[in-house]
Design an enzyme around this catalytic site. Structure first.
Site, PDB file in Angstrom:
ATOM      1  N   ASP A 300       0.869  -1.170   0.000  1.00  0.00           N
ATOM      2  CA  ASP A 300       0.000   0.000   0.000  1.00  0.00           C
ATOM      3  C   ASP A 300       0.915   1.233   0.000  1.00  0.00           C
ATOM      4  OD1 ASP A 300      -2.130   1.740   0.129  1.00  0.00           O
ATOM      5  OD2 ASP A 300      -3.284   0.461   1.459  1.00  0.00           O
ATOM      6  N   GLU A 487     -10.633   6.670   3.700  1.00  0.00           N
ATOM      7  CA  GLU A 487      -9.601   6.122   4.593  1.00  0.00           C
ATOM      8  C   GLU A 487      -9.758   6.659   6.021  1.00  0.00           C
ATOM      9  OE1 GLU A 487      -5.781   5.361   2.887  1.00  0.00           O
ATOM     10  OE2 GLU A 487      -6.482   5.893   0.899  1.00  0.00           O
TER      11      GLU A 487
HETATM   12  C1  BGC Z   1      -5.170   2.974   0.087  1.00  0.00           C
HETATM   13  C2  BGC Z   1      -5.370   1.993  -1.043  1.00  0.00           C
HETATM   14  C3  BGC Z   1      -5.144   2.667  -2.369  1.00  0.00           C
HETATM   15  C4  BGC Z   1      -3.776   3.298  -2.360  1.00  0.00           C
HETATM   16  C5  BGC Z   1      -3.421   3.973  -3.657  1.00  0.00           C
HETATM   17  C6  BGC Z   1      -3.893   3.758  -0.042  1.00  0.00           C
HETATM   18  O1  BGC Z   1      -3.801   4.799   0.884  1.00  0.00           O
HETATM   19  O2  BGC Z   1      -5.166   2.279   1.321  1.00  0.00           O
HETATM   20  O3  BGC Z   1      -6.651   1.437  -0.985  1.00  0.00           O
HETATM   21  O4  BGC Z   1      -5.298   1.736  -3.404  1.00  0.00           O
HETATM   22  O5  BGC Z   1      -3.712   4.265  -1.326  1.00  0.00           O
HETATM   23  O6  BGC Z   1      -4.114   5.140  -3.825  1.00  0.00           O
END
Ligand code: BGC
Length: 612
Positions: A300, A487
C-alpha cells in the site's frame, strides 16, 4: 456466530474444492499452451536483466509528482500510479497522451518492458469527471446481484482503459467488523459469503479475458484484516485468531486467486502487532505457496519506508508503491540488501517474474498503448443505465407506513429537503473525482432532486437547508447523510469529527417536517449504517440509499414506484451508539447485541405500481 455466517467449515471447504475442480476442468489445452509460452518468455527476459532493471520493475511511482522527465527510462520503472482527481483541463485523449508519453519512455529502454498504469477505480473510473460512477461496494452488496456487479466491473474496466489504465486497485474484499472504520463502504458486506460472491463477480468483470484490450488487471485488497481492526481504526491492530482469519477473512482471497486475480495489495494494519506488509507466513506461505497465487503482491502507499524496508521484500512483497519520497530509498535500499545478501537473488527473481507474467498476460508487449476508440464509451448511456439499475437495486426500504410509498406522482406539492438531495458529490462519497470526494456536482451526474422533477408532475419545491417550512406539502422527501470521506479521515473518533449519528441539523430537518404532520420519506446517504432509531420512529418511510454515485435520479424511480425495492441489508443495523463499546461491536455481532435490523432485512412494495 451470526445466522448468515452459519455455513459450516466443511461445507465451505467443499464449496472451495468444487470451485477449484471446476476451474481446473475449464483449463483448455490452448490456455495451458499459452501459459507455457508466457513462462518461457518471462524466463528468457529475466535472464537478460541486470539487478537495476529488476529493481526498476519492482518500482511503482506516482506520475509527475515522484519523478522527473527521463526517470522512467533511467530508473527502469515498472509501474505508474494515478490516484487523485483529474489532470486540469484534459479530456480522456489528453490523459491517454500523458500515459503514451511515459510508455514510450519505458519502451525506449534496452529491453523495452512496458509500464503498468494503475488507478483507484473503486466504483467506476471514479477519478475521471464524466465517467460512469457506480454505487460504492456497500450498495452493490445490498443488490445481492453478482451479475450486476460483474457488469459494473466490466464497464469500469472499459472506462479505465479509455482513460489510459490497464490496472485497477479494486475490489476491496474486506469484511468490516465495526462501523467506526472509515472504509466500511469500500467493502461489499459484513458477510463472508456475500463478499465471496461479489468478489468473484467483480474479478470476472474486470479481468474477463485479460488479453482483450478492454479489460484490466484487478487487485483484491487489503490483505488481510483491514476491516477487522480493534475499534475500527484504519491501519490499526487486528487481534484475531488464526481460525478467525482462515474462516472469516481468507475465503474471498481464495476465490480471487481461483479466479486468476492479477494482484493483491497488502494492508496497512498489523495482525497481533505484526505488520501485514512484513508477514511472511501470510504472504509467502499462505497466499503464494498454499493458495498458489502467481500474481503480484503490491504494497500500500509508501509501504517500503512505513513497514520494515527490505523485510517486506523478504516477506513476499513484489512491487512497492515508492511514492512521496520513497523512490531512491527503495531502489538503493533494496540494491544494498541484495549486495549484502540480506535479500536473496531468488526472491528478486520471483518478484520480477510475477510482474513480467502479468504484463504478458495483459498483452502489453503487443499493445502497450491505450485504444483511442474507447473514449466514446466513457459515461455512455448504456453504461449509465447499468449504473442506474445498480442504484435502484441497492436501495433498502427499512420502513413504510401510512401508505406514503410509492409516492403518488400527482401528489400535489412535494418538498425535497436537504443539501444531499441536489449534490452529486455528496451522494457519491469519497474516491469520487478526488481522493476524499467533494460536496460539489460533477460532470454527467444526476441528483435525487432532478430525478423527482423528471418523474413527478406535482409542484416540486426544494428546501436545501430544511428551514423553508413548506408544511403545506403533501409529502416531504428528506435526504440526509454523511459528508464524503476516505480512509482514516472517515474513522469515527474525536479527531475526524465523524459520529455514528446524523448531524443535529439533519435531525432537525426530519423533526421540523414530521412535527408539522407532513408525510415524510427519509432517504439516508451514507457509507455505513448509522444509528437512526429516533428518526426512524418519526418518519413514515425510511430508505438506506448508501452512496449511489452518478445516477442519483434512479432513487426517484423507486420512490415513485416505477420499480420495486429489492435491496437487502449487507450489514446488520445498529440500534444504539452504546452497541459500539466493544472491540468489534456491533457490526460483527456477537449474539449479546440485538440489531435493530438483521443482516438481509429489506421491505418492498407488495404490488409494483407502474407510473410510466
Ligand atoms: C489505500 C489503497 C489505495 C492506495 C493507492 C492507499 O492509501 O489504502 O486502498 O489503493 O492508497 O491510492
Amino acid at each position: 456466530m451470526r445466522k448468515h455466517q452459519n455455513i459450516s467449515y466443511c461445507s465451505f471447504l467443499f464449496t472451495i474444492g468444487f470451485v477449484m475442480l471446476l476451474s481446473c476442468q475449464n483449463t483448455s489445452p490452448k490456455l495451458e499452451g499459452s501459459s507455457i509460452i508466457i513462462e518461457r518468455k518471462v524466463d528468457s527476459l529475466l535472464d537478460l536483466m541486470t539487478l537495476e532493471e529488476k529493481i526498476g520493475q519492482m518500482t511503482q511511482v506516482r506520475h509527475f509528482s515522484d519523478i522527473q522527465k527521463g526517470d522512467v527510462a533511467s530508473k527502469y520503472i515498472g509501474s505508474v500510479i494515478h490516484t487523485d482527481g483529474p489532470l486540469p483541463g484534459e479530456d480522456a485523449l489528453g490523459w491517454q497522451a500523458k500515459f503514451v508519453e511515459l510508455q514510450k519512455e519505458a519502451l525506449s529502454t534496452r529491453l523495452g518492458i512496458p509500464l503498468l498504469f494503475g488507478v483507484d477505480a473503486v466504483h467506476g473510473q471514479n477519478t475521471f469527471s464524466g465517467a460512469t460512477i457506480f454505487p460504492h461496494n456497500i450498495g452493490l452488496g445490498a443488490t445481492g446481484n453478482p451479475d450486476l456487479v460483474q457488469k459494473a466491473a466490466r464497464i469500469t474496466a472499459i472506462e479505465a482503459q479509455a482513460t489510459g489504465f490497464n490496472w485497477v486497485f479494486s475490489p476491496c474484499v474486506a469484511i468490516p467488523y465495526n462501523e467506526k472504520w472509515g472504509r466500511v463502504y469500500e467493502a461489499f458486506s459484513e458477510s463472508t459469503e456475500l463478499t465471496r460472491a461479489m468478489t468473484k463477480a467483480s474479478i470476472k468483470g474486470h479481468q474477463g479475458y485479460l488479453l482483450d484490450r478492454t479489460t484490466v488487471m484487478a487487485t483484491a485488497k487489503h490483505y488481510i484484516g483491514d476491516g477487522s481492526t480493534d475499534f475500527g481504526v484504519e491501519g490499526g491492530n487486528t487481534t484475531l485468531t488464526d481460525n478467525e482469519i482462515t474462516e472469516r477473512l481468507l475465503p474471498p482471497y481464495r476465490d480471487a486467486v481461483t479466479m486468476g486475480v492479477g494482484s493483491i495489495m497488502a494492508s496497512f494494519n498489523t495482525l497481533n502487532n505484526q505488520a501485514l506488509h512484513a508477514h511472511k507466513a501470510l504472504i509467502t506461505d499462505t497466499l503464494k505457496t498454499k493458495m498458489g497465487f502467481d500474481g503480484i503482491v503490491l504494497t500500500d502507499w509508501k509501504g517500503y519506508s512505513k513497514y520494515g524496508k527490505n523485510d517486506i521484500i523478504n516477506a513476499g512483497i513484489d512491487m512497492v508503491m515508492a511514492v512521496d519520497g520513497d523512490l531512491e530509498l527503495f531502489q538503493q535500499g533494496l540494491k544494498k540488501g541484495v549486495e549484502q545478501d540480506s535479500v536473496s537473488q531468488d526472491r528478486i527473481d520471483d518478484a520480477v517474474k510475477r510482474i513480467l507474467r502479468q504484463k504478458y498476460r495483459l498483452g502489453l508487449f503487443e499493445h502497450p498503448f491505450p485504444d483511442a476508440t474507447l473514449v466514446s464509451k466513457i459515461g455512455s448511456s448504456d453504461h449509465r443505465n447499468v449504473a442506474k439499475q445498480a442504484v435502484r437495486e441497492s436501495l433498502v426500504l427499512l420502513k413504510n407506513e401510512n401508505s406514503v410509498l410509492p409516492i403518488n406522482k400527482e401528489a400535489g406539492k412535494i418538498v425535497v429537503v436537504g443539501e444531499h438531495a441536489n449534490n452529486s458529490g455528496l451522494q457519491s462519497g469519497g474516491w469520487t473525482i478526488s481522493w476524499q470526494g467533494k460536496p460539489e456536482n460533477y460532470k454527467g451526474a444526476t441528483t435525487i432532486l432532478e430525478g423527482v422533477k423528471k418523474i413527478s408532475s406535482s409542484k416540486i419545491v426544494y428546501d436545501k437547508n430544511g428551514t423553508g417550512k413548506h408544511f403545506d406539502a403533501q409529502v416531504a422527501i428528506i435526504v440526509v447523510g454523511e459528508k464524503p470521506y476516505a480512509e482514516f479521515f472517515g474513522d469515527v473518533n474525536n479527531n475526524t469529527g465523524f459520529t455514528l449519528t446524523l448531524s443535529k441539523s439533519h435531525q432537525d430537518y426530519i423533526k421540523a417536517y414530521t412535527e408539522a404532520d407532513v408525510s415524510t420519506v427519509v432517504v439516508l446517504i451514507s457509507g455505513r449504517p448509522l444509528v437512526i432509531s429516533n428518526q426512524l420512529k418519526q418518519s413514515d418511510a425510511f430508505v438506506a440509499a448508501w452512496l449511489p454515485g452518478s445516477e442519483g435520479d434512479g432513487i426517484a424511480e423507486v420512490l415513485f414506484g416505477a420499480y420495486n425495492f429489492s435491496g437487502k441489508l449487507p450489514h446488520s443495523w445498529p440500534e444504539s451508539v452504546n452497541d459500539f463499546q466493544g472491540r468489534f461491536g456491533p457490526n460483527f455481532w456477537d449474539d449479546t447485541i440485538k440489531p435493530l435490523f438483521d443482516f438481509g432485512y429489506g421491505l418492498n412494495y407488495e404490488a409494483i405500481v407502474k407510473v410510466n
